[in-house]
Structures are given as structure tokens and as C-alpha cells.
Motif scaffolding. Structure first.
Motif, PDB file in Angstrom:
ATOM      1  N   ARG A  52      -2.970   0.827  -7.976  1.00 51.26           N
ATOM      2  CA  ARG A  52      -3.562  -0.422  -8.464  1.00 51.26           C
ATOM      3  C   ARG A  52      -3.263  -1.572  -7.504  1.00 51.26           C
ATOM      4  O   ARG A  52      -4.056  -2.496  -7.360  1.00 51.26           O
ATOM      5  CB  ARG A  52      -3.021  -0.735  -9.862  1.00 51.26           C
ATOM      6  CG  ARG A  52      -3.863  -1.733 -10.608  1.00 51.26           C
ATOM      7  CD  ARG A  52      -3.395  -2.005 -12.031  1.00 51.26           C
ATOM      8  NE  ARG A  52      -2.916  -0.846 -12.742  1.00 51.26           N
ATOM      9  CZ  ARG A  52      -1.682  -0.735 -13.257  1.00 51.26           C
ATOM     10  NH1 ARG A  52      -0.816  -1.717 -13.150  1.00 51.26           N
ATOM     11  NH2 ARG A  52      -1.310   0.345 -13.898  1.00 51.26           N
ATOM     12  N   ARG A  53      -2.113  -1.528  -6.864  1.00 50.17           N
ATOM     13  CA  ARG A  53      -1.716  -2.591  -5.945  1.00 50.17           C
ATOM     14  C   ARG A  53      -2.175  -2.344  -4.519  1.00 50.17           C
ATOM     15  O   ARG A  53      -1.850  -3.111  -3.612  1.00 50.17           O
ATOM     16  CB  ARG A  53      -0.194  -2.741  -5.960  1.00 50.17           C
ATOM     17  CG  ARG A  53       0.324  -3.224  -7.284  1.00 50.17           C
ATOM     18  CD  ARG A  53       1.817  -3.322  -7.291  1.00 50.17           C
ATOM     19  NE  ARG A  53       2.302  -3.756  -8.587  1.00 50.17           N
ATOM     20  CZ  ARG A  53       3.568  -3.948  -8.875  1.00 50.17           C
ATOM     21  NH1 ARG A  53       4.494  -3.749  -7.968  1.00 50.17           N
ATOM     22  NH2 ARG A  53       3.917  -4.341 -10.076  1.00 50.17           N
ATOM     23  N   THR A  54      -2.931  -1.274  -4.318  1.00 52.19           N
ATOM     24  CA  THR A  54      -3.432  -0.934  -2.990  1.00 52.19           C
ATOM     25  C   THR A  54      -4.921  -1.236  -2.927  1.00 52.19           C
ATOM     26  O   THR A  54      -5.703  -0.749  -3.745  1.00 52.19           O
ATOM     27  CB  THR A  54      -3.183   0.557  -2.692  1.00 52.19           C
ATOM     28  OG1 THR A  54      -1.787   0.805  -2.762  1.00 52.19           O
ATOM     29  CG2 THR A  54      -3.682   0.931  -1.326  1.00 52.19           C
ATOM     30  N   LYS A  55      -5.299  -2.057  -1.954  1.00 51.56           N
ATOM     31  CA  LYS A  55      -6.702  -2.456  -1.802  1.00 51.56           C
ATOM     32  C   LYS A  55      -7.511  -1.345  -1.150  1.00 51.56           C
ATOM     33  O   LYS A  55      -8.631  -1.057  -1.552  1.00 51.56           O
ATOM     34  CB  LYS A  55      -6.768  -3.720  -0.952  1.00 51.56           C
ATOM     35  CG  LYS A  55      -8.158  -4.198  -0.643  1.00 51.56           C
ATOM     36  CD  LYS A  55      -8.103  -5.423   0.243  1.00 51.56           C
ATOM     37  CE  LYS A  55      -9.489  -5.840   0.670  1.00 51.56           C
ATOM     38  NZ  LYS A  55      -9.428  -6.966   1.613  1.00 51.56           N
ATOM     39  N   PHE A  59      -7.635   6.614   6.823  1.00 53.13           N
ATOM     40  CA  PHE A  59      -6.965   7.510   7.767  1.00 53.13           C
ATOM     41  C   PHE A  59      -6.272   6.681   8.835  1.00 53.13           C
ATOM     42  O   PHE A  59      -6.816   5.683   9.299  1.00 53.13           O
ATOM     43  CB  PHE A  59      -7.967   8.438   8.463  1.00 53.13           C
ATOM     44  CG  PHE A  59      -8.499   9.530   7.583  1.00 53.13           C
ATOM     45  CD1 PHE A  59      -7.672  10.557   7.157  1.00 53.13           C
ATOM     46  CD2 PHE A  59      -9.826   9.549   7.214  1.00 53.13           C
ATOM     47  CE1 PHE A  59      -8.155  11.569   6.361  1.00 53.13           C
ATOM     48  CE2 PHE A  59     -10.328  10.560   6.413  1.00 53.13           C
ATOM     49  CZ  PHE A  59      -9.487  11.578   5.990  1.00 53.13           C
ATOM     50  N   ASP A  60      -5.085   7.110   9.234  1.00 52.13           N
ATOM     51  CA  ASP A  60      -4.380   6.454  10.332  1.00 52.13           C
ATOM     52  C   ASP A  60      -4.599   7.233  11.633  1.00 52.13           C
ATOM     53  O   ASP A  60      -3.975   6.944  12.644  1.00 52.13           O
ATOM     54  CB  ASP A  60      -2.888   6.335  10.021  1.00 52.13           C
ATOM     55  CG  ASP A  60      -2.220   5.243  10.845  1.00 52.13           C
ATOM     56  OD1 ASP A  60      -2.916   4.312  11.272  1.00 52.13           O
ATOM     57  OD2 ASP A  60      -0.996   5.337  11.067  1.00 52.13           O
ATOM     58  N   PHE A  84      -2.151   2.199   4.161  1.00 48.81           N
ATOM     59  CA  PHE A  84      -2.350   1.556   2.869  1.00 48.81           C
ATOM     60  C   PHE A  84      -2.381   0.050   3.056  1.00 48.81           C
ATOM     61  O   PHE A  84      -1.455  -0.537   3.599  1.00 48.81           O
ATOM     62  CB  PHE A  84      -1.210   1.927   1.914  1.00 48.81           C
ATOM     63  CG  PHE A  84      -1.144   3.396   1.632  1.00 48.81           C
ATOM     64  CD1 PHE A  84      -1.838   3.930   0.566  1.00 48.81           C
ATOM     65  CD2 PHE A  84      -0.427   4.251   2.444  1.00 48.81           C
ATOM     66  CE1 PHE A  84      -1.792   5.286   0.303  1.00 48.81           C
ATOM     67  CE2 PHE A  84      -0.360   5.601   2.194  1.00 48.81           C
ATOM     68  CZ  PHE A  84      -1.046   6.115   1.121  1.00 48.81           C
ATOM     69  N   THR A  85      -3.457  -0.590   2.602  1.00 49.88           N
ATOM     70  CA  THR A  85      -3.611  -2.043   2.684  1.00 49.88           C
ATOM     71  C   THR A  85      -3.313  -2.627   1.307  1.00 49.88           C
ATOM     72  O   THR A  85      -3.954  -2.254   0.318  1.00 49.88           O
ATOM     73  CB  THR A  85      -5.035  -2.417   3.109  1.00 49.88           C
ATOM     74  OG1 THR A  85      -5.369  -1.721   4.309  1.00 49.88           O
ATOM     75  CG2 THR A  85      -5.178  -3.912   3.318  1.00 49.88           C
TER      76      THR A  85
END
Length: 87
Positions: A52-55, A59-60, A84-85
Motif C-alpha cells: 500500500r505504501r509502494t507507488k 525491474f532493476d 520499489f518507489t
């Protein structure tokens, strides 16, 4: 056994550390862990909150560079670096 003795760097989440020490399963039958339901609930709440807190999750690495297990019987990914943004 204290976790510091069972695992190197025990405070880091390393999902591939199975060969490093004893397994972390919940057991079986009469030896099944009484704390398993709360551990599953904590995991569900933690992952749900984290997502929920990840926009955005991306892939990196280039998707063509994903490394797969060299097995005919088991098709799995060796490593999948993600970025993860925060929301």
C-alpha cells in the motif's frame, strides 16, 4: 540457539539463506508451532502495508537478463532485482 549463532547477519532479509542454518518451517502434527497463525497474520499485514505504501515496483535489470534455474523439472527464477518507489 540464538539467531546470531544460527545465521550470519540475522537482521537482513535474505530469502536464499536456506543452506546457512536450520529451516524456519512451522513443524508438523503435534509439533506444529502454536505461533504459526500469528506469524502468518503478521506477514499478511506487513506485506499488505508495504505494498500500500509502494507507488511503483519495477525491474532493476533488463527483463531479458532475468536468470532462471538451470533445471528441466523446476522452472524458477534465481534472482529478480526489483526497485520499489515509495508512494
Amino acid at each position: 540457539m540464538p539467531r546470531e549463532q544460527a545465521f550470519h547477519d540475522p537482521d537482513r532479509l535474505l530469502v536464499d539463506r536456506a543452506s546457512e542454518g536450520p529451516h524456519l518451517a512451522f513443524g508438523k502434527g503435534e509439533h506444529f508451532c502454536l505461533g504459526a497463525p500469528i506469524a502468518r497474520l503478521e506477514t499478511r499485514v506487513g506485506i499488505t502495508t508495504w505494498l500500500r505504501r509502494t507507488k511503483e515496483i519495477t525491474f532493476d535489470i533488463d527483463p531479458d537478463d532475468v536468470e532462471y534455474l538451470p533445471s528441466f523439472a523446476q522452472h524458477g527464477i534465481v534472482r529478480l532485482p526489483l526497485r520499489f518507489t515509495p508512494a
